[in-house]
Design an enzyme around this catalytic site. Structure first.
Site, PDB file in Angstrom:
ATOM      1  N   ASP A 194     -56.909  30.263   7.410  1.00  0.00           N
ATOM      2  CA  ASP A 194     -55.738  29.406   7.502  1.00  0.00           C
ATOM      3  C   ASP A 194     -55.455  28.848   8.887  1.00  0.00           C
ATOM      4  O   ASP A 194     -54.860  27.784   9.011  1.00  0.00           O
ATOM      5  CB  ASP A 194     -54.503  30.114   6.962  1.00  0.00           C
ATOM      6  CG  ASP A 194     -54.464  31.597   7.264  1.00  0.00           C
ATOM      7  OD1 ASP A 194     -55.373  32.311   6.848  1.00  0.00           O
ATOM      8  OD2 ASP A 194     -53.505  32.038   7.911  1.00  0.00           O
ATOM      9  N   TYR A 223     -56.374  34.431  15.787  1.00  0.00           N
ATOM     10  CA  TYR A 223     -56.637  34.300  14.357  1.00  0.00           C
ATOM     11  C   TYR A 223     -57.447  33.046  14.005  1.00  0.00           C
ATOM     12  O   TYR A 223     -56.959  31.932  14.107  1.00  0.00           O
ATOM     13  CB  TYR A 223     -55.276  34.258  13.680  1.00  0.00           C
ATOM     14  CG  TYR A 223     -55.182  34.716  12.260  1.00  0.00           C
ATOM     15  CD1 TYR A 223     -55.440  36.038  11.903  1.00  0.00           C
ATOM     16  CD2 TYR A 223     -54.763  33.836  11.268  1.00  0.00           C
ATOM     17  CE1 TYR A 223     -55.297  36.456  10.597  1.00  0.00           C
ATOM     18  CE2 TYR A 223     -54.612  34.243   9.957  1.00  0.00           C
ATOM     19  CZ  TYR A 223     -54.882  35.560   9.630  1.00  0.00           C
ATOM     20  OH  TYR A 223     -54.728  35.978   8.331  1.00  0.00           O
ATOM     21  N   GLU A 262     -59.301  44.259  11.468  1.00  0.00           N
ATOM     22  CA  GLU A 262     -59.319  43.017  10.706  1.00  0.00           C
ATOM     23  C   GLU A 262     -60.381  42.067  11.251  1.00  0.00           C
ATOM     24  O   GLU A 262     -61.134  41.458  10.498  1.00  0.00           O
ATOM     25  CB  GLU A 262     -57.933  42.384  10.779  1.00  0.00           C
ATOM     26  CG  GLU A 262     -57.703  41.224   9.848  1.00  0.00           C
ATOM     27  CD  GLU A 262     -56.264  40.758   9.864  1.00  0.00           C
ATOM     28  OE1 GLU A 262     -55.954  39.813   9.115  1.00  0.00           O
ATOM     29  OE2 GLU A 262     -55.445  41.327  10.620  1.00  0.00           O
TER      30      GLU A 262
END
Length: 396
Positions: free
Chosen positions: A137, A319, A363
């Site tokens: 995203d 991210y 992650e």
């Protein structure tokens, strides 16, 4: 039978955790009437753990939605590939339980939804209508399209993700505001894919490569069930051919096609390397060269980063803007084996297992140092590391 996907044959004897069928069953039981498999099936006892939750989507009030709370968005269509791997883990048990008989029709309907509702320009590729649907995203691929999206949602934004990772590692406040505004617009149009003025529609090479490889998985399921596999193979071939319009020769990767603006985004991301999972890919040699090159592994990376490390806006902690993700590297291991790049695949697999175990299953990690980022004890990191430890013989 010969599928052409070495990853399927190579893993045929590997045992899989029995959680796999249960998770697929949960997702497919929440399938919408139009065939879509939702991004999320909510546990109402934990609705505050994820934003936006069920109270945002109000999905059960929408036509065609199931009688259980879900998101209206979707995720990359790797479900059929996953289902085939579950079957191959123990074919006898799968046959006794009728696993493929149950999941195959639902997966066919899911792929039918993509073909009927998400091929916005009739080019044979499915478009994502929100960055969340891509699974990547915060990728630089979406920057230009998102810049045209208002950052004024009506919904009050909460950020439970910041309880698990520092703000410097996650999308910013303005990005989240745009995410929510875009989700509100899609929800308020009934999640019906009929909004001609929806401002975000992107043909992602990763999403479409997974659709094609899952069509090949459906072909193998069809053969197992005594059904016609040709329609699945034909669709996989059409998707693979259509991807060529997204190839960027000067970057050596596939880009994302912005349907609204009619242009391919000129950025080299890991999304553009994932088509390596496809057999017979015309650009496989070029993708391998890019993967080995200075923007990715050739720049000293331990794992394949999410974005060309030479890009001026790359950030190895932020991210999807530079960190290395375990799921993407797992898929690249599969793709490299598909194209007979075994030594490179094995090298990446060893790093996946080693870094996952050493850092408590994070992650994602800094591709250059291996420093962990995001959530720890991350379930897909643990699952994929275990898979590679077994199938690649890379147990630490």
């Amino acid at each position: 039978m010969e599928l052409g996907l070495g990853i399927h044959r190579r893993r045929a004897t590997a045992r899989r955790p029995r959680a796999g069928p249960a998770k697929l069953k949960t997702l497919l039981a929440a399938q919408w009437a139009d065939g879509r498999v939702p991004q999320i099936v909510y546990d109402l006892d934990r609705d505050d753990d994820y934003a936006p939750g069920d109270s945002f989507w109000r999905s059960r009030t929408l036509p065609g939605a199931p009688d259980r709370p879900t998101s209206g968005l979707v995720q990359p269509p790797n479900h059929a590939w996953a289902a085939l791997l579950v079957h191959l883990a123990d074919p006898d048990l799968s046959r006794r339980r009728g696993f493929l008989q149950r999941v195959y029709p639902r997966l066919v309907a899911w792929h039918g939804y993509l073909a009927a509702r998400r091929d916005h320009r009739g080019a044979g590729l499915a478009a994502v209508v929100h960055p969340w649907e891509s699974g990547t995203d915060n990728s630089p691929l979406w920057d230009e399209a998102l810049a045209a999206v208002p950052d004024t949602p009506a919904w009050s934004i909460t950020r439970p993700d910041l309880a698990h990772a520092p703000a410097a590692e996650r999308p910013g406040t303005k990005e989240y505001a745009r995410y929510f505004w875009l989700a509100e617009r899609y929800r308020d149009h009934g999640c019906a894919d009929g909004d001609a003025d929806h401002p975000f529609a992107m043909e992602d090479p990763c999403f479409n490569a997974l659709w094609a490889v899952s069509e090949l998985a459906l072909a193998e399921m069809a053969t197992e069930l005594g059904r016609d596999d040709v329609p699945h193979r034909d669709r996989a071939a059409r998707i693979t051919a259509a991807l060529e319009a997204l190839y960027l020769p000067d970057l050596g990767v596939y880009g994302a096609h912005d349907v609204v603006r009619g242009a391919v985004v000129h950025k080299a991301t890991v999304n553009g390397l994932v088509p390596l999972v496809l057999p017979g890919l015309p650009r496989a040699a070029e993708l391998v060269a890019t993967l080995r090159g200075p923007g990715f592994l050739g720049g000293g990376a331990l794992l394949v980063p999410g974005y060309d490390l030479r890009a001026p806006d790359a950030d190895t902690a932020l991210y999807w803007r530079g960190p290395a993700w375990f799921n993407m590297n797992w898929m690249l291991v599969a793709g490299l084996h598909e194209h007979l790049e075994g030594p490179l695949a094995d090298s990446i697999a060893r790093q996946v297992v080693g870094l996952a175990v050493r850092h408590g299953f994070p992650e994602y990690v800094d591709p250059l140092t291996g420093e962990p980022h995001g959530t720890r004890d991350f379930s897909w990191t643990a699952a994929l590391a275990l898979d590679l430890a077994v199938t690649e013989g890379t147990a630490p």
